[in-house]
Design a protein around this motif. Sequence first.
Motif, PDB file in Angstrom:
ATOM      1  N   THR A  47     -82.944   2.365 -52.579  1.00  0.00           N
ATOM      2  CA  THR A  47     -83.770   2.289 -51.366  1.00  0.00           C
ATOM      3  C   THR A  47     -83.397   1.092 -50.514  1.00  0.00           C
ATOM      4  OG1 THR A  47     -85.612   3.324 -52.563  1.00  0.00           O
ATOM      5  CG2 THR A  47     -86.140   2.198 -50.500  1.00  0.00           C
ATOM      6  N   MET A  48     -83.255  -0.071 -51.151  1.00  0.00           N
ATOM      7  CA  MET A  48     -82.934  -1.286 -50.400  1.00  0.00           C
ATOM      8  C   MET A  48     -81.518  -1.226 -49.820  1.00  0.00           C
ATOM      9  SD  MET A  48     -85.776  -2.771 -50.509  1.00  0.00           S
ATOM     10  CE  MET A  48     -85.240  -4.162 -49.497  1.00  0.00           C
ATOM     11  N   SER A  49     -80.593  -0.586 -50.531  1.00  0.00           N
ATOM     12  CA  SER A  49     -79.220  -0.454 -50.004  1.00  0.00           C
ATOM     13  C   SER A  49     -79.206   0.420 -48.755  1.00  0.00           C
ATOM     14  CB  SER A  49     -78.299   0.147 -51.076  1.00  0.00           C
ATOM     15  OG  SER A  49     -78.224  -0.705 -52.189  1.00  0.00           O
ATOM     16  N   VAL A  50     -79.963   1.522 -48.780  1.00  0.00           N
ATOM     17  CA  VAL A  50     -80.064   2.387 -47.597  1.00  0.00           C
ATOM     18  C   VAL A  50     -80.700   1.621 -46.441  1.00  0.00           C
ATOM     19  CG1 VAL A  50     -81.192   4.437 -46.651  1.00  0.00           C
ATOM     20  CG2 VAL A  50     -80.128   4.529 -48.921  1.00  0.00           C
ATOM     21  N   LEU A  51     -81.756   0.887 -46.746  1.00  0.00           N
ATOM     22  CA  LEU A  51     -82.441   0.091 -45.720  1.00  0.00           C
ATOM     23  C   LEU A  51     -81.510  -0.959 -45.131  1.00  0.00           C
ATOM     24  CD1 LEU A  51     -85.223  -0.303 -44.382  1.00  0.00           C
ATOM     25  CD2 LEU A  51     -85.772  -1.935 -46.194  1.00  0.00           C
ATOM     26  N   LEU A  52     -80.718  -1.573 -46.002  1.00  0.00           N
ATOM     27  CA  LEU A  52     -79.767  -2.591 -45.541  1.00  0.00           C
ATOM     28  C   LEU A  52     -78.741  -1.984 -44.582  1.00  0.00           C
ATOM     29  CD1 LEU A  52     -79.412  -5.690 -46.573  1.00  0.00           C
ATOM     30  CD2 LEU A  52     -77.306  -4.810 -47.555  1.00  0.00           C
ATOM     31  N   LEU A  53     -78.270  -0.775 -44.901  1.00  0.00           N
ATOM     32  CA  LEU A  53     -77.305  -0.113 -44.029  1.00  0.00           C
ATOM     33  C   LEU A  53     -77.933   0.260 -42.692  1.00  0.00           C
ATOM     34  CD1 LEU A  53     -75.515   2.221 -46.613  1.00  0.00           C
ATOM     35  CD2 LEU A  53     -74.533   0.226 -45.450  1.00  0.00           C
ATOM     36  N   LEU A  54     -79.164   0.770 -42.737  1.00  0.00           N
ATOM     37  CA  LEU A  54     -79.852   1.150 -41.498  1.00  0.00           C
ATOM     38  C   LEU A  54     -80.079  -0.060 -40.594  1.00  0.00           C
ATOM     39  CD1 LEU A  54     -82.494   3.702 -42.864  1.00  0.00           C
ATOM     40  CD2 LEU A  54     -80.422   4.206 -41.547  1.00  0.00           C
ATOM     41  N   LEU A  55     -80.393  -1.202 -41.201  1.00  0.00           N
ATOM     42  CA  LEU A  55     -80.639  -2.427 -40.430  1.00  0.00           C
ATOM     43  C   LEU A  55     -79.352  -3.186 -40.113  1.00  0.00           C
ATOM     44  CD1 LEU A  55     -83.810  -3.760 -42.305  1.00  0.00           C
ATOM     45  CD2 LEU A  55     -83.726  -2.569 -40.107  1.00  0.00           C
ATOM     46  N   ARG A  56     -78.234  -2.668 -40.633  1.00  0.00           N
ATOM     47  CA  ARG A  56     -76.913  -3.277 -40.410  1.00  0.00           C
ATOM     48  C   ARG A  56     -76.883  -4.747 -40.841  1.00  0.00           C
ATOM     49  NH1 ARG A  56     -75.370  -0.724 -34.427  1.00  0.00           N
ATOM     50  NH2 ARG A  56     -75.555   1.468 -35.050  1.00  0.00           N
ATOM     51  N   ARG A  57     -77.351  -4.982 -42.067  1.00  0.00           N
ATOM     52  CA  ARG A  57     -77.401  -6.346 -42.588  1.00  0.00           C
ATOM     53  C   ARG A  57     -76.362  -6.567 -43.689  1.00  0.00           C
ATOM     54  NH1 ARG A  57     -81.345  -9.353 -40.639  1.00  0.00           N
ATOM     55  NH2 ARG A  57     -81.178 -10.847 -42.371  1.00  0.00           N
TER      56      ARG A  57
END
Length: 302
Positions: A47-57
């Motif tokens: 979940t956090m990896s997907v979120l990181l990609l979406l936020l481009r972090r």
Amino acid sequence: MPDARRGLLFGVAAYAMWGLFPLYWGLLEPAGAFEILAHRVLWSCVTMSVLLLLLRRGPQLLAIWRDRRVRLLLTVAAVVVSVNWATYIWGVNHDRVVETSLGYFINPLVTVLMGVVILKERLRPLQWWAMGIATAAVVVLSVDYGRLPYIALVLAFTFGSYGLCKKTANVGATDSLTYETAVIAPFALAYVAWLGATGGSNFANHGVGHSLLFMATGVITAVPLICFGAAATRVSMVSLGLLQYLAPIIQFALGILWFHEDMPAGRWAGFVLVWIALTIFTIEAVNHRRRQLRLTVEASAA
């Protein structure tokens, strides 16, 4: 809606969800605490990896990896939060919800104690009183339980250590949690694979709904964190500090009213002492902050 009010609602949502977690872990039985922990780590990592990609972090995550000091601090944070999660899940699923709430009630006091011992901070007089009363509460509860309230103490000290590591590392919540879950994920995956190979896994043995509940542990870990992050940028630290008591209050209420755990007189006496200590601690902290702000304003006006 004013930004401060929106922040307050985000904060209430975050701590309310954390407070209601005991209801969720019971849904994953008959899985044990370590199997639930392993799945929580794995699905949180996804979940956090997907979120990181979406936020481009991605660059921020690479920066953590390149900084040896930050990497070490967050690795320690990953270990202590894993112990915290495992202890909490074990406590909830073994009818110790009230004791888990005690851990998060005393956490602010333990954090202050760690500041004194590790960071060499000095306590103000009323803070000493609060610490003394909290120590008396632990003694009273130990007598009532016939043992140290070890679940509460482990939860308080691991979460305090986690907060200290995160504060020292000074990294964004999304980036740090992604790194932390990624560090523990290989061990979690190995454990889940071992359970599957030995026939001890509960992931796919109780229907699709049960499996989906396991997978949702990543989302229920991430959502309160996102709400907390949104609150932290919109409300004062005093308001955020007061909101933190919402989660253990809900847990305590669930333990008594929903799970019907025993609360003999000695245990009530210990909890009342804890609440007195927290009241003194909170009032002193709010008054101290107001004095500091007033002195700052007076110095600026001079």
